[in-house]
Write an enzyme that holds these catalytic residues in place. Structure first.
Site, PDB file in Angstrom:
ATOM      1  N   THR A   1       0.825  -1.198   0.000  1.00 11.75           N
ATOM      2  CA  THR A   1       0.000   0.000   0.000  1.00 11.75           C
ATOM      3  C   THR A   1       0.859   1.247   0.000  1.00 11.75           C
ATOM      4  O   THR A   1       0.598   2.197  -0.743  1.00 11.75           O
ATOM      5  CB  THR A   1      -0.919  -0.004   1.239  1.00 11.75           C
ATOM      6  OG1 THR A   1      -1.641  -1.220   1.238  1.00 11.75           O
ATOM      7  CG2 THR A   1      -1.873   1.153   1.216  1.00 11.75           C
ATOM      8  N   LEU A   2       1.911   1.203   0.803  1.00 19.83           N
ATOM      9  CA  LEU A   2       2.783   2.366   0.905  1.00 19.83           C
ATOM     10  C   LEU A   2       3.437   2.657  -0.441  1.00 19.83           C
ATOM     11  O   LEU A   2       3.509   3.809  -0.877  1.00 19.83           O
ATOM     12  CB  LEU A   2       3.837   2.108   1.969  1.00 19.83           C
ATOM     13  CG  LEU A   2       4.666   3.324   2.273  1.00 19.83           C
ATOM     14  CD1 LEU A   2       3.843   4.336   3.034  1.00 19.83           C
ATOM     15  CD2 LEU A   2       5.885   2.948   3.072  1.00 19.83           C
TER      16      LEU A   2
ATOM     17  N   GLU B   1      -9.793  -1.689   1.255  1.00 27.49           N
ATOM     18  CA  GLU B   1      -9.469  -2.219   2.582  1.00 27.49           C
ATOM     19  C   GLU B   1      -9.661  -1.172   3.670  1.00 27.49           C
ATOM     20  O   GLU B   1     -10.534  -1.268   4.492  1.00 27.49           O
ATOM     21  CB  GLU B   1      -8.012  -2.693   2.588  1.00 27.49           C
ATOM     22  CG  GLU B   1      -7.900  -4.194   2.538  1.00 27.49           C
ATOM     23  CD  GLU B   1      -6.473  -4.653   2.376  1.00 27.49           C
ATOM     24  OE1 GLU B   1      -5.575  -3.806   2.253  1.00 27.49           O
ATOM     25  OE2 GLU B   1      -6.263  -5.870   2.370  1.00 27.49           O
TER      26      GLU B   1
ATOM     27  N   SER C   1       2.146  10.040   8.608  1.00 22.06           N
ATOM     28  CA  SER C   1       3.427   9.859   9.300  1.00 22.06           C
ATOM     29  C   SER C   1       4.598   9.983   8.333  1.00 22.06           C
ATOM     30  O   SER C   1       5.733  10.178   8.752  1.00 22.06           O
ATOM     31  CB  SER C   1       3.455   8.510   9.994  1.00 22.06           C
ATOM     32  OG  SER C   1       3.284   7.484   9.047  1.00 22.06           O
TER      33      SER C   1
ATOM     34  N   ARG D   1       7.214  -6.243 -19.160  1.00 24.28           N
ATOM     35  CA  ARG D   1       7.164  -6.498 -20.594  1.00 24.28           C
ATOM     36  C   ARG D   1       7.671  -5.284 -21.372  1.00 24.28           C
ATOM     37  O   ARG D   1       7.265  -4.163 -21.103  1.00 24.28           O
ATOM     38  CB  ARG D   1       5.730  -6.818 -20.996  1.00 24.28           C
ATOM     39  CG  ARG D   1       5.628  -7.618 -22.259  1.00 24.28           C
ATOM     40  CD  ARG D   1       4.220  -8.053 -22.457  1.00 24.28           C
ATOM     41  NE  ARG D   1       4.003  -9.399 -21.905  1.00 24.28           N
ATOM     42  CZ  ARG D   1       2.836 -10.019 -22.021  1.00 24.28           C
ATOM     43  NH1 ARG D   1       1.820  -9.426 -22.595  1.00 24.28           N
ATOM     44  NH2 ARG D   1       2.698 -11.219 -21.543  1.00 24.28           N
TER      45      ARG D   1
ATOM     46  N   GLY E   1      46.005  -2.077  16.761  1.00 26.71           N
ATOM     47  CA  GLY E   1      45.993  -0.660  16.420  1.00 26.71           C
ATOM     48  C   GLY E   1      45.301  -0.334  15.114  1.00 26.71           C
ATOM     49  O   GLY E   1      45.604   0.676  14.494  1.00 26.71           O
ATOM     50  N   LYS E   2      44.361  -1.190  14.732  1.00 29.20           N
ATOM     51  CA  LYS E   2      43.638  -0.934  13.482  1.00 29.20           C
ATOM     52  C   LYS E   2      42.845   0.362  13.580  1.00 29.20           C
ATOM     53  O   LYS E   2      42.890   1.205  12.688  1.00 29.20           O
ATOM     54  CB  LYS E   2      42.674  -2.086  13.187  1.00 29.20           C
ATOM     55  CG  LYS E   2      43.324  -3.417  13.001  1.00 29.20           C
ATOM     56  CD  LYS E   2      42.315  -4.504  12.702  1.00 29.20           C
ATOM     57  CE  LYS E   2      41.380  -4.796  13.859  1.00 29.20           C
ATOM     58  NZ  LYS E   2      42.056  -5.351  15.036  1.00 29.20           N
TER      59      LYS E   2
ATOM     60  N   GLU F   1      31.617  -1.018  17.011  1.00 32.09           N
ATOM     61  CA  GLU F   1      32.119  -1.686  18.203  1.00 32.09           C
ATOM     62  C   GLU F   1      32.144  -0.761  19.410  1.00 32.09           C
ATOM     63  O   GLU F   1      31.757  -1.134  20.494  1.00 32.09           O
ATOM     64  CB  GLU F   1      33.533  -2.192  17.925  1.00 32.09           C
ATOM     65  CG  GLU F   1      33.726  -3.645  18.256  1.00 32.09           C
ATOM     66  CD  GLU F   1      35.045  -4.145  17.708  1.00 32.09           C
ATOM     67  OE1 GLU F   1      35.115  -5.318  17.368  1.00 32.09           O
ATOM     68  OE2 GLU F   1      35.998  -3.355  17.604  1.00 32.09           O
TER      69      GLU F   1
END
Lengths: 99, 581
Positions: free
Chosen positions: B51-52, B75, B87, B222, B290-291, B315
């Site tokens: 519907t959206l 509906e 909304s 098509r 040390g990444k 992280e």
């Protein structure tokens, strides 16, 4: 005997002059004459002429017969060829030939 | 003549006209939108956004393309519908007043309806026709027309009428979207796809590992090319955004501009200039190598260049990163305050992979950064399989490179099994890959860094020791001693050792130098005395030579005078003879 005579307000929605619409109208008139003599009003609405009226009564199918009064609202769609079904739908007690 | 006729016969295949949806991404997949003047079927299960999608098609049609639309719902009630889409910022009531949209709510109550004999659905046609004509609609939405099957008994009539309805819609020239519920094993419960043969879009809401992903697929279209994959889509406050994430072409602009990594010694390893702009860089390594620090250096450097940088942290929280980086002398706070650096921290499990991708997309589009850091990609595996993560990262890299954004990815590798492959299998996709490794030796752990690859530039093949100190990161040349590579304290010992031997060596050299100096002075003195000796000898020799000459002259003169005195005549003749002699 009821204190007040009930009037059947019937609306028949059609779309142009089609075979089905004509059959429905003929059938309806016949049943009303037979069972509701003098107690009915039939309004025929041609949606081709007044399309804006279709929304109000939630008309999808053609022909549709709408009974607004007496309550409850009922709709009967089709060419009304089945008399028993129409009478049940319209909540009409068939007039017995004997009475 | 014949050739021109032949040329005329080749008619360019007429591309079908399209009606743009205005939904971000969908127009790209459909190459322009839905087929104009034809019905499109949108099917899917409950709550998947049918519907959206159709409402967006109508509303965006009005707002973006000024094409009024009719919404016919079977509906929801019109008011409910308006409330639901409010909304998303769609104001249906106003649009209705402006006669841009017409909403017709079709209510069928089986208990109210009795069927006797033949009928057709002209009433519906008339209502729809009236709605279309009253506002001059170009777009129509029918949601969900299958409800007719629930309201009416005579299925044969409904089917016939639906077929008629679709033909009628085509003849009206409106582009219709029709939604339908997905049935078991079929696209729609009542086989609507039989009637709508031009374009069918299938929506799905798939849940795997408790994480839901919305997907969109064009089942058929098509007369038009279209993307055939399942595309994830997102529903948020801006409505639907579809992600045509796999661009099929490997075509993109490349920059040969180089940007510094923020670590001068690392730049030096990369031919002195750093990485290419718009390239993708993977930093992988075991835990605590040390990444993040390297990635932050890069981000910091970008901010110093006044370039915007977007940091996706999976992280640590931004505050944590900022605090931790202060310990290596990087103050990210100033960049955050100046708006050059933006953090986006989220748990990977917050939503599905595709949703992460969509979210990253959106943020990147909004913020328009030049550098993106994703730290780390490893955690994404927790919400998807390796192949899913890989496919997501491919699309992400693709997108970022298209936008000429330099991206730094960090990845955690398993220390137990050191392989030349990251867990996510992206090492082959990235342009440059740096590997930070723990080197454990001599009772201590040190960090070593290699550049595994760096496409399109010369780069050092050496392992460097990588040190993190209060001053920041630095790379130190490792020592190749007799016992192999020396790092950490072993390297420092070796360095001291070398300094010592250097001092000894230079001392020895200076002593030898002095010796040579002395020898030189002696030799010079000798040469001087010899030269003087030679000069006096020369003088002596010259003296005798001159005396001889003089003597010879005098003798000659005397002889001539004697001869003249003797003859006294013919001076001229006689003079010639002695000159000839």
């Amino acid at each position: 005997m009821k204190p007040k005579e009930e009037i059947w307000e019937l609306r028949l929605y059609v779309a142009g002059n089609t075979a089905k619409s004509n059959a429905a109208l003929t059938n309806l008139k016949k049943y009303c004459e037979e069972h509701l003599q003098g107690k009915y009003v039939i309004e025929v609405i041609d949606l081709l002429k007044q399309p804006q009226l279709a929304e109000g009564d939630q008309i999808l199918a053609i022909p549709t017969l709408v009974k607004k009064v007496p309550e409850p609202i009922r709709k009967i769609i089709g060419d009304l060829s089945n008399e028993a079904k129409v009478l049940v739908g319209l909540n009409i007690r068939p007039v017995k030939k004997s009475t | 003549m014949s050739t021109t006729r032949a040329k005329k016969k080749i008619v360019q295949p007429r591309k079908i006209e399209k009606s743009p949806t205005g939904i971000s991404g969908l127009d790209e997949i459909t190459e322009g939108g839905l087929p104009k003047g034809r019905p499109t079927l949108i099917c899917g299960g409950a709550g998947c956004g049918k519907t959206l999608l159709s409402i967006e098609y109508i509303v965006r049609g009005i707002l973006l393309y000024n094409e009024p639309g009719v919404i016919m719902v079977f509906e929801e009630k019109a008011e409910e519908l308006a409330a639901n889409v409010a909304s998303l910022g769609f104001d249906l009531a106003t649009l209705q007043q402006e006669k841009k949209v017409k909403i017709d709510y079709v209510h069928i109550d089986r208990s109210e309806i009795e069927e006797t004999g033949e009928y057709d659905l002209d009433g519906l046609f008339i209502r729809l026709g009236y709605a279309i004509d009253s506002i001059g609609a170009k777009r129509v939405m029918l949601d969900t027309i299958e409800n007719l099957f629930a309201g009416l008994q005579n299925e044969a009539i409904i089917r016939a009428e639906l077929r008629r309805l679709l033909t009628w819609l085509k003849s009206k020239g409106v582009t219709a979207v029709i939604t339908a519920e997905k049935g078991d094993g079929v696209l729609t419960r009542h086989g609507l796809e039989e009637y709508v043969s031009d374009c069918v879009i299938l929506l799905d809401n798939r849940v795997s590992n408790q994480i839901a992903t919305r997907l969109l697929r064009i089942v058929k279209y098509r007369g038009s090319l279209h993307g055939t994959n399942e595309y994830p889509f997102l529903i948020d406050e801006d409505g639907i955004s579809v992600l045509p994430v796999t661009s099929l072409k490997l075509e993109r602009n490349v920059s040969s501009e180089r940007i510094s990594t923020g670590i001068p010694s690392l730049d030096k390893m990369l031919g002195g200039k750093g990485f290419f702009r718009g390239s993708s860089i993977l930093i992988s390594g075991t835990a605590g190598t040390g990444k993040t620090s390297i990635a932050v250096h890069f981000a910091n450097e970008a901010a110093k260049r006044k370039e915007r940088c977007l940091y996706f942290a999976f992280e640590e929280s931004p505050q944590q990163i900022i605090r931790n980086m202060r310990s290596i002398n990087i103050n990210l706070n100033t960049h955050v305050e100046s708006g050059l650096l933006q953090f986006h921290a989220s748990r990977p499990t917050l939503n599905g992979l595709e949703m992460h991708l969509v979210a990253i997309h959106k943020k990147v589009k909004e913020f328009k950064p030049r550098v993106v850091v994703i730290d780390p990609i490893t955690n994404l595996v927790s919400i998807g399989s390796v192949s899913e993560v890989k496919s997501m990262l491919i699309r992400l890299l693709d997108f970022l490179q298209q936008e000429q954004i330099t991206v730094i990815l960090t990845a955690l590798t398993n220390s137990a099994s050191y392989t030349e492959q990251t867990d996510e299998g992206v090492s082959s996709l990235v342009d440059a890959w740096m590997m930070v490794r723990d080197i454990e030796d001599n009772g201590e752990r040190n960090r070593g860094m290699y550049i595994m690859k760096s496409r399109g530039m010369s780069h050092s093949n050496q392992v460097r020791e990588f040190t993190i100190s209060d001053a920041g990161l630095d790379l130190v040349d490792v020592f190749l001693g007799e016992n192999g590579v020396l790092i950490g304290s072993a390297r420092e010992t070796q360095q001291l050792e070398e300094q010592k031997s250097l001092a000894v060596h230079s001392n020895a050299i200076s002593r030898k130098d002095r010796e040579i100096k002395r020898k030189e002075t002696i030799l010079h003195a000798k040469i001087a005395s010899l030269r003087e000796e030679f000069e006096s000898l020369q003088e002596e020799l010259n003296k005798t030579f001159v005396e001889d000459e003089l003597r010879k002259d005098i003798i000659e003169k005397n002889r001539l005078q004697m001869t003249e005195k003797r003859h006294g005549i013919d001076n001229q003749k006689k003079k010639k003879q002695p000159t000839k002699l």
